[in-house]
Design an enzyme around this catalytic site. Structure first.
Site, PDB file in Angstrom:
ATOM      1  N   GLU A  43      17.883  93.751  18.916  1.00 58.64           N
ATOM      2  CA  GLU A  43      17.367  93.545  20.278  1.00 58.64           C
ATOM      3  C   GLU A  43      18.467  92.942  21.162  1.00 58.64           C
ATOM      4  OE1 GLU A  43      14.481  90.356  20.278  1.00 58.64           O
ATOM      5  OE2 GLU A  43      13.531  90.984  22.138  1.00 58.64           O
ATOM      6  N   LYS A 125       9.356  96.153  25.675  1.00 55.79           N
ATOM      7  CA  LYS A 125       8.669  95.155  24.851  1.00 55.79           C
ATOM      8  C   LYS A 125       7.248  94.963  25.374  1.00 55.79           C
ATOM      9  CE  LYS A 125      10.016  90.702  22.737  1.00 55.79           C
ATOM     10  NZ  LYS A 125      11.129  89.716  22.724  1.00 55.79           N
ATOM     11  N   CYS A 177      11.000  92.893  18.354  1.00 53.67           N
ATOM     12  CA  CYS A 177      10.772  91.514  17.889  1.00 53.67           C
ATOM     13  C   CYS A 177       9.288  91.103  17.904  1.00 53.67           C
ATOM     14  CB  CYS A 177      11.638  90.570  18.717  1.00 53.67           C
ATOM     15  SG  CYS A 177      11.997  89.022  17.881  1.00 53.67           S
TER      16      CYS A 177
END
Lengths: 635, 635
Positions: A43, A125, A177
């Site tokens: 990321e 995200k 994540c």
């Protein structure tokens, strides 16, 4: 469907897209030479992740975008998956600035893939953490907000990326994540993506700081995701260090591959090391072609050592500090600091300074010298008594003029003030000047227990360029001392006398170690009490403590030795006085001192600084606490 | 529909629900006695707003809930509108902790209203700021997240609260602070609520920190909302101070009533003062029963003075500091500090200390003495030369042992090191001890220009318990000096000589003020350059600066005097060297120093600390900058 996949566990340099892009280009070329069909980077591997408000510089964003294009141009004959900031220059974020996404890019043959079934040629995200040190919503527009803006549900936007590959079409579930930590969110990215059609592989690119015990938890959580989805999951994390000013995080990498049964079939080793790991994954059988591995526990002192060793090396290198000065008292904290730094930067780059006053015992002076000899560091002794006496005399003998009355009066220095004068004389007068002359900085050796209650002097022992053991409770400092002797040095570099002596500041005759007198902190209890104030997910306050005390379950709740509380505090009055003493300091002077404290190297799941945020609001006791206290004292 | 409405512009004490509840109860009783039918308190008036991670203490949340119940019990014959944390103990937030809402409560006759058309008996904040000093998503679950969880749109949940009142049913549009700043959000709370049926009154309860110029902007934005909605809008804000550790905010109140035409018909005056304002509002004609008022501009030095004066008073009181020591050099920054503190806490509680070394001119020494006499403060002179000489001699004459070679060597103190030794000797040796003996703390007198580039010494002039003028550029410090003399004191307390002398640290013979030598910062230009790095909404970097320089629009972009750049830097090389010098310091040592700097009293729309977040990541120049530089230097 056999795929050769490279895990690009690179070192990410925060705020350096130029260097990171260079690293990536080299790894891409190597992976291509090694025959990999896919390479996966972490990321935000181009910009770095913890950048503070650098995200508000449009020129920096443009720069990151351009470097991202350069990576896509290098994706000839290899699929490159990487994290970068995705910018929509036509739209704004909720702060009115240009809109930024925390984005997942899939590049192949010079172009970005995935824009056919998504508003952008990248994925973004969905779940953005806003706890601990994370500030994602401050900078990035989440998929959930985008969905709201577009009048859709997040689930509608959660789609796989399809890639035509030489040996078949690949359906990728692209996660960033926190998307893999969905337990407490109402949106669940993985099932939403899986519902959209054929997915062969889940990929979680992360920039996940090291926290003691986190890898074990991640293995449980991610293994279950792979098992539930019935496809392999690849987790790629970076190494390096990143910081938020007050708190410095190490990144251990530990990139991991799980097969469709949730078994770990690959884990990048060792931790804290850049790696180009090649994994041959048979997607036809969900990655069960490789044997399952055992992953050892990661919550022990060896990981603390690794994180601190790595953090010291990387941080000193990052700020260009080659030489370091440490004030050593003959006590355990400075000794552990010295042993850590001697390994991390080399003993010849380390100058240890002992600065005795009249209160320092021959024992600790001798132990300090012994430590320096054992470590082979440069060493000197600079006594402070003359200077301290001069300061006291100068202040007491110089009259102050009060123009209102015309009178002159003298200021008086008490014994307590003189303790602080000693501490400041050591750090701000001696160490700071010595460090400059030696060509470096000086360390802060405070531990977490002292830091919690501000048992330190501002501009004195609280000062330094880095508090390397500032996230360790005192019992962890002792554990680390033993570990350093046994496993790192293989000999007694930290003298046994330093381990055995009573912890003491030696700033007055009340702290005479020869007479067994030392700190007011009873570490076997207070370490655990303070930990409950700071590190419990549901933070404890005196109300909770007193309730547990009354119920007789305090030691079990805190995790300290049974029987200790009664032994230390025979009466409720003594127990309550002690509790309030430290709660007052924790919320009072402790906060004021932490505001001006050096950066702390984080290892726990709650380090002071940007992780544990606090206001200088003073001390508060809840109504129930006051009632409970009244009840206990009235018995 | 004539309503007597009380604006409960209270002082909110952060983290003190006990005190705040007591304040509210008194104001409720007073409002009832005054015949008010409604009383409106600010956002989060029970717990306070800026509490850091105190929100993670369940016992604190329970406490706030109980105090909220107490307020509802006191709502006999009066409608009480107030902000508090709304807790759902059955659900979790996205951090896994118990769920908290930033909530708007409507209490009347012992119960909470509004639960008939909403999932809770309170309204919750829809738009949560996550920029500047705000961390709302860290702690609170927004209405937007709740809607997502319930499978609804935010608009479906945005409903008025209906209140049966003696003289009619009242439809209230309940807004929390940011809900009124919707420009950059895809959800627009006011139109959504208005669409749901009859709304008579919009109420925005806020906890909105003072920022220079913000009230004027708020008046434009909120007036337009009232006009567009065609109903009056009442804005209630608190007074007091709150902080986030590194940054301290004052709250000016300035609660305001707008009629349906968007005219200001009431504004609580003076600023920064608790008030129970009574407004007789005729809702039948949308509040046009009261005459429209002019609201003066709020972006001038008078507001800077008010905010700093109030902030110093409140902050010293909050931390229990009654006496203050200020090191005065004869320069402008310490003089302005002294004049501010003398007014805020009284000259007899202030001790001014002049600490000359051999480099301090007779002129500045005399100006320091003159300042102390003008202010009527206690005064003393404590020279540092002897101590500084002792330190240099002690370090240079004490051998360091290198065990690797067996050799001894001596450390050398350079002139630059000696400058820092002087600064630390003043603050950490003298002022810290004098402050303890005088019974208080000592101040940090750094301004924002110095703070930007770290033109200060850690543990030296960078130290202190509070940087009261740390958010003022140097030209604002001069403005404030003139304002203090003219409007606050009405006489020349800050001697003209202090205004006229060249700014200088007087730490070496290169900084000889008698010879007109001073700081390397050319404030008339650098103030504005540095401001563009920090305060521009789209932060400027050297790439932008160089582009503007090349285009000949730099001074216009920065807001500094035309012609200045060419005058200071005749060649591009000189311009670029200067730019890089300060950019390197801003991103390098400047960050390291700010991490350990004292709290700053905020007045600008971007103060260092928790407002401007930063990482110690070193210096970066974008690719375009490097190209542009190359081009300019190749000409």
């Amino acid at each position: 469907m056999q795929f050769k996949i490279a895990l690009g566990q690179m070192e990410v340099r925060p705020g350096r897209p130029d260097i990171n892009t260079q690293t990536m280009l080299e790894m891409i070329n190597q992976a291509r030479r090694d025959g990999a069909e896919v390479i996966i980077f972490p990321e935000m591997c181009i910009p770095g992740y913890l950048l503070g408000d650098t995200w508000e510089q449009p020129s920096f964003l443009r720069d990151c975008e351009e470097y991202g294009l350069e990576i896509s141009k290098a994706s000839d004959r290899i699929t490159v998956l990487f994290g970068n900031v995705g910018v929509d220059w036509q739209k704004t974020g909720e702060d009115g600035r240009v809109r930024k996404y925390n984005a997942f890019f899939v590049a192949r043959d010079g172009k970005f893939w995935g824009g056919d079934n998504f508003p952008y040629p990248f994925r973004i995200k969905t779940l953005q953490p806003n706890y601990r040190q994370f500030d994602d919503d401050r900078h990035f527009y989440s998929l959930r907000k985008l969905a709201l803006e577009l009048g859709k549900t997040p689930e509608e936007l959660l789609t796989p990326v399809y890639l035509p590959l030489p040996n078949g079409r690949l359906g990728l579930g692209c996660l960033l994540c926190e998307d893999g930590w969905a337990a407490d969110y109402s949106t669940k990215p993985i099932p939403a993506i899986m519902n959209k059609g054929s997915v062969n592989l889940l990929i979680n690119i992360s920039s996940s700081p090291f926290t003691l015990g986190k890898n074990n938890k991640r293995n449980r959580v991610f293994a279950e995701q792979a098992r539930a989805a019935g496809v392999p999951l690849i987790y790629v994390n970076n190494v390096g260090i990143q910081n938020n000013g007050k708190t410095i995080y190490t990144f251990d990498g530990s990139s991991t591959v799980y097969n469709k049964n949730g078994e770990v079939i690959y884990c990048s080793r060792p931790s804290f090391k850049p790696n180009l790991d090649l994994v041959e994954l048979d997607l036809a059988n969900g990655g069960t072609n490789l044997p399952a591995l055992d992953v050892p526990a990661d919550d022990n002192v060896s990981f603390i050592y690794q994180a601190l060793h790595y953090g010291i090396q990387k941080f000193t290198a990052a700020i260009g500090m080659r030489k370091v000065v440490i004030g050593i008292s003959g006590g355990i904290d400075s000794a552990v600091s010295a042993a850590l730094y001697a390994k991390a930067i080399g003993p010849s780059n380390l100058l240890l300074v002992n600065m005795p006053s009249r209160y320092n015992s021959p024992t600790t002076r001798q132990l300090a010298r012994q430590l320096a000899e054992n470590l082979g560091c440069c060493y000197t002794v600079l006594p402070i008594q003359e200077s301290v006496d001069y300061t006291v005399k100068q202040i007491e003998s110089t009259p102050v003029i009060n123009p209102a009355t015309g009178e002159k009066f003298a200021l008086q220095i008490t014994s307590f003030m003189s303790e602080n004068i000693q501490a400041r004389d050591r750090s701000a007068r001696v160490l700071a000047a010595v460090a400059a002359a030696f060509g470096g900085g000086f360390t802060c050796n405070a531990n977490k227990a002292e830091t919690t209650v501000g048992y330190s002097t501002l501009y004195g022992d609280q000062a330094g360029f880095l508090a390397a053991i500032g996230d360790l409770w005192k019992h962890q400092v002792y554990d680390l001392a033993r570990y350093l002797n046994r496993h790192v040095y293989g000999r007694e570099v930290i003298p046994k006398g330093i381990m055995d002596i009573v912890p003491s500041a030696e700033l007055s005759s009340d702290q005479d170690v020869e007479a067994g007198k030392g700190d007011p902190i009873a570490y076997p209890y207070h370490d655990y009490l303070f930990r409950s104030f700071v590190q419990r997910w549901d933070k404890a306050t005196p109300e909770d403590i007193l309730q547990w005390y009354e119920q007789g379950i305090l030691e079990a709740k805190l995790g300290c030795r049974p029987g200790l509380v009664q032994q230390l505090f025979p009466t409720p009055r003594q127990f309550i006085d002690d509790l309030e003493r430290w709660w007052n300091l924790f919320n009072g002077l402790g906060v004021a001192k932490r505001i001006q404290a050096p950066p702390i190297l984080a290892v726990s799941r709650r380090a002071f600084g940007f992780d544990h945020r606090e206001a200088q609001n003073g001390v508060y006791y809840t109504r129930r606490y006051r009632q409970l206290k009244h009840k206990l004292l009235s018995v």
